[in-house]
Scaffold this active site. Structure first.
Site, short mmCIF file in Angstrom:
data_model
loop_
_atom_site.label_atom_id
_atom_site.label_comp_id
_atom_site.label_asym_id
_atom_site.label_seq_id
_atom_site.Cartn_x
_atom_site.Cartn_y
_atom_site.Cartn_z
N GLU A 48 107.76 -40.04 -10.92
CA GLU A 48 107.75 -40.01 -9.46
C GLU A 48 106.92 -41.13 -8.84
O GLU A 48 107.17 -41.52 -7.70
CB GLU A 48 107.22 -38.65 -8.97
CG GLU A 48 108.15 -37.48 -9.24
CD GLU A 48 109.43 -37.53 -8.40
OE1 GLU A 48 109.38 -38.03 -7.26
OE2 GLU A 48 110.48 -37.09 -8.92
N SER A 72 115.87 23.10 -0.69
CA SER A 72 115.42 24.01 -1.75
C SER A 72 114.37 23.42 -2.68
O SER A 72 113.90 24.12 -3.58
CB SER A 72 116.62 24.46 -2.59
OG SER A 72 117.54 25.12 -1.76
#
Lengths: 95, 772
Positions: free
Chosen positions: B185, B465
């Site tokens: 780079e 329930s």
């Protein structure tokens, strides 16, 4: 009558580690080691008893009593362990 | 003369004005420029120094414990190791490697700072038998009682703008990465002052020469500046500003600092709304292992991605990315960073990137949400984002992934089979340990990867329930009922405080006459439940629910007995965890411990326990709940569950079939599943038809041991006829065994009397022996 099976080698190693921390007064480390063992073998009353006894030494009587009851509920039928759990409960009740 | 001189004076005067004016303008321009530069300087320095300290909290799943007796197969361990990014090797000499041999796995762990101790890298051999791990030994062949793997990294608590990173110090970044980065780079990095004319010239030359190595003219410093301001426009002023800022950065900070900032800052990928920044996280994201363990071809791949994470996306553009990787490997060799032979070999290797499906399989916004909520009690939000805390949690990545998958599949299937609009149903799952406070998995909706409405924590719905086990527990605790007590199943009328009459009915509108409590529970019969609940009182049931773990005491109305109470799946999990725990309440936790950035322990959340219900009453209840799956409303679960896997649980359905629930446990896990619609419209699903199949398929994948009720001091196992609650012989009754309080007298079934009268303890024990 029922005899609770002995502590597994893995839990025994952690129990030993916990006891050496406990003897040196390093309670948080002792608790950490025993909780690690409880996660491996949650139905082993010896481990809950050990944790309860550390709490007793720390002066946390409410936790010590609850842990004694937990150990007792896992010790049904084993007279020796039940007696140790009862001992912890009564020690926690009258500090 | 006088006139001339006046003229001259005027000219002098004018030119002087002009000079002063120009000078003034120049001064103005220069000061404006200076102020601009000064502003840029302040901005970039502040940005740089601010970012250097931006350390989001790192979150880890539970560490896997290895020990003899652990029910873990070699395949399962290998999967866990692969998920941890351990690489397969032939000789085990470095951390994070393993070798699979016949019946054994040899591995070397990575060092890790746990709450209780720093664990060094350790070499070990794990031997397997049919039931799991049989032995562990260390390097010298000595017996090893247990070994803890380093915990899987789940992700960071990152800021709302979606940037995520693992910040690395200069000494944590391998030199090969840094040197290669410069070569690819910015070759003049060590010499230039922020911008490089040579690089610009070379880039132009390379671009003219088609086919040459692609080169950008930006220095690493310029790229760093660009990534700070997330601005990729190609205007001249932006370029100028960027160049100026790069020069200013170089004036203030030295090269190693800048390079380290670059390594942590640069954008390297995208996972949903998470932006992957820095090489530390990118290494986890692409390879699932720490940067320090990367091989040359993996390092080269990350550097290839720098140029454009979507153009060089190794998952979507493998060929293009591979070309660039190989080119970078060549450069590494050319510049003497790696031997030529290594480069040749490395180029033959696959990209080695983990599939998208397994990428961050354990990263789950719902679980992170829970972690955040728990931590918020003790830490400031900014500490979570900046202080570099390390958070140890209870998450089990395997179970988490399975739960996400089962919920999604289950909902898709329900929508198809019920001809409902796709996406009209949603749900939630909570999984905890049975005797521990650990939240091992949590799913807040079918789109588990999306941060959004967390149904597991925030959807409060009527539980139907699911409340019934608590009603029976209150009955057993009162001493007036046992699991064998015959209770009338017939319509009843209850006068409410309002003066109105309440006439609860059974779901199927059928009534069976006297049935034992265990059958009423298993078949979820409403009228016997209401009879018991009204006898002990709704207030007792409400209080018991609160001590078992609801966050508030529910309103003690008769309708509570049939589930008129809104709870979140997490609260239901807490209540059922207390049942599975034998009546002991341990507050559920997702966070075990917090360490600071240096690995110093800050906090450990210790196990807290208190007795919420009578253990022997709970033992009776839990054994009764086994019948829900064996003979009751959840029989259908056997389609997926092993016949010998004992599970205790309960179905739940709210009015008009709006909510479908199943909650239950094995010896190892408590699991709650809720299915419903976000707009609360009817789903047409009962607990048994909606939540249960998802629950059963999930639990079938755990490999758990069946639930085993603990023996209680004052209970004796009794076998009786399921349908009638009477003592009977096996050939003319459907016998079940439930522990009942010692001395409980049961009637005998006419025409089917056991040979002994069965009313004495001796007789019951004889019957038990006969059955055994």
């Amino acid at each position: 009558m029922r005899i609770v099976p002995p502590v597994s080698p893995a839990s025994q190693a952690l129990l030993n580690e916990s006891r050496s921390h406990s003897a040196a007064g390093r309670y948080p480390q002792a608790v950490a080691a025993i909780e690690r063992a409880i996660r491996i073998e949650p139905r082993q009353p010896v481990l809950w008893l050990e944790l309860g006894n550390i709490r007793l030494k720390e002066g946390d009587f409410l936790q010590a009593e609850s842990l004694g009851r937990k150990a007792l509920s896992l010790s049904a039928g084993d007279a020796a362990l039940s007696a140790r759990a009862q001992q912890l409960i009564s020690a926690a009740k009258k500090p | 003369m006088a006139r001339r001189s006046r003229k001259k004076n005027l000219r002098q005067y004018l030119s002087r004005r002009l000079i002063f004016g120009l000078a003034g303008l120049a001064v103005l321009l220069v000061s404006a420029l200076a102020i601009w530069v000064w502003l840029l300087d302040r901005q970039i320095v502040r940005q740089f120094e601010g970012r250097r300290w931006d350390l989001p909290a790192q979150v880890y799943a539970r560490p896997l414990e290895l020990y003899a007796g652990q029910r873990l197969s070699a395949d399962e361990l290998q999967r866990e190791l692969t998920a941890l990014g351990y690489s397969a090797a032939t000789t085990i000499r470095t951390q994070g490697t393993f070798a699979r041999l016949r019946g054994r796995i040899v591995l070397m762990t990575r060092p890790f700072q746990f709450w209780d101790s720093e664990q060094p890298a350790q070499k070990a051999t794990i031997s397997f038998g049919a039931g799991g791990i049989t032995a562990l030994s260390d390097e010298r062949g000595g017996d090893l009682p247990l070994l803890r793997l380093d915990p899987p990294f789940i992700g960071n608590i990152f800021t709302s703008h979606g940037e995520d990173r693992i910040v690395l110090g200069p000494d944590q970044v391998p030199p090969l990465l840094l040197e290669s980065l410069k070569i690819v780079e910015d070759r003049d990095f060590d010499r230039h002052g922020g911008i490089s004319l040579r690089a610009i010239a070379r880039a132009m030359w390379a671009n003219i020469r088609a086919g040459g190595i692609e080169q950008g003219g930006s220095t690493l410093t310029q790229q760093l500046v660009r990534s700070y301001f997330l601005d990729n426009s190609r205007t001249l002023t932006r370029k100028l500003r960027e160049a100026l800022m790069a020069i200013l950065l170089e004036l203030h900070f030295d090269k190693p600092d800048l390079l380290n900032a670059y390594v942590n800052e640069i954008y390297l990928g995208q996972a949903g709304d998470r932006a992957i920044h820095g090489f530390g996280l990118a290494s986890q994201f692409y390879f699932g292992k720490p940067l320090a363990e990367l091989e040359p071809q993996e390092t080269a791949l990350l550097i290839a991605v720098v140029r454009g994470p979507s153009w060089y996306d190794p998952r979507r553009q493998p060929e293009r990315t591979r070309k660039r990787r190989d080119m970078i490997l060549d450069l590494m060799a050319e510049f003497g960073l790696i031997p030529e032979a290594v480069a040749v070999k490395a180029k033959q290797r696959d990209l080695g990137v983990r599939g998208k499906a397994t990428t961050f399989a354990s990263y789950n916004p719902t679980f992170m949400d829970l972690v955040r909520r728990e931590l918020r009690a003790d830490y400031r939000e900014e500490d979570l984002l900046n202080a570099g805390l390390r958070i140890m949690t209870t998450l089990d990545p395997r179970i988490q992934a399975l739960a996400e998958q089962r919920l999604k599949e289950g909902l898709d299937e329900l929508e198809t089979s019920r001809k409902r609009k796709a996406g009209s149903l949603d749900g939630a799952i909570v999984v905890t340990g049975t005797q521990t406070p650990d939240v091992v998995a949590i799913v807040g909706g079918r789109n588990a990867r999306m941060q959004g409405f967390n149904r597991a924590l925030d959807a409060r719905r009527p539980i139907g329930s699911l409340v019934k086990p608590v009603v029976y527990l209150a009955g057993f605790e009162s001493g007036r009922y046992t699991a064998a007590t015959r209770v009338e199943d017939a319509p009843l009328n209850i006068r409410l405080d309002t003066g109105k009459i309440w006439s609860p009915q059974n779901y199927d509108r059928e009534y069976r006459g006297p049935v034992p409590a265990v059958r009423a529970l298993a078949e979820s019969l409403n009228t016997p439940t209401v009879r018991i609940g009204m006898d002990v009182g709704p207030k007792k049931v409400a209080g018991l629910l609160r001590s078992l773990g609801t966050t508030k005491t529910p309103a003690p109305l008769p309708s509570l007995l049939l589930g008129a109470v809104d709870l979140s799946p997490m609260e239901v999990a807490q209540v059922y965890n207390s049942l599975g725990n034998g009546g002991f309440h341990v507050p559920l936790k997702a966070v075990r411990a917090v360490l600071d950035a240096d690995g110093k322990p800050l906090e450990r959340y210790q196990l807290k326990i208190d007795r919420a219900a009578e253990p022997s009453a709970v033992a009776q209840l839990n054994t009764s709940m086994l019948q829900v799956v064996d003979r009751g409303t959840a029989r259908g679960a056997r389609r997926w569950l092993r016949p010998d896997l004992a599970v205790a649980g309960k179905t739940g359905t709210s009015d008009d079939l709006r909510d479908s629930w199943f909650a239950g446990f094995t010896n190892d896990h408590v699991v709650v599943v809720w299915i419903g619609a976000d707009d609360n419209s009817p789903t047409g699903l009962s607990g048994a038809s909606g939540a249960l199949p998802i629950w059963a398929r999930l639990v079938a994948g755990f490999g758990d041991l069946g639930y085993e009720a603990l023996p209680a001091e004052d209970l004796v196992d009794v076998s009786f006829d399921y349908a009638t609650g009477m003592l009977s012989r096996a050939e003319c009754g459907d016998l079940i065994t439930v522990p009942l309080p010692a001395g409980t007298a049961l009637p005998a079934k006419p025409d089917c009397m056991p040979e002994s009268d069965g009313l004495t303890r001796r007789g019951m024990e004889w019957l038990k022996n006969l059955l055994d």
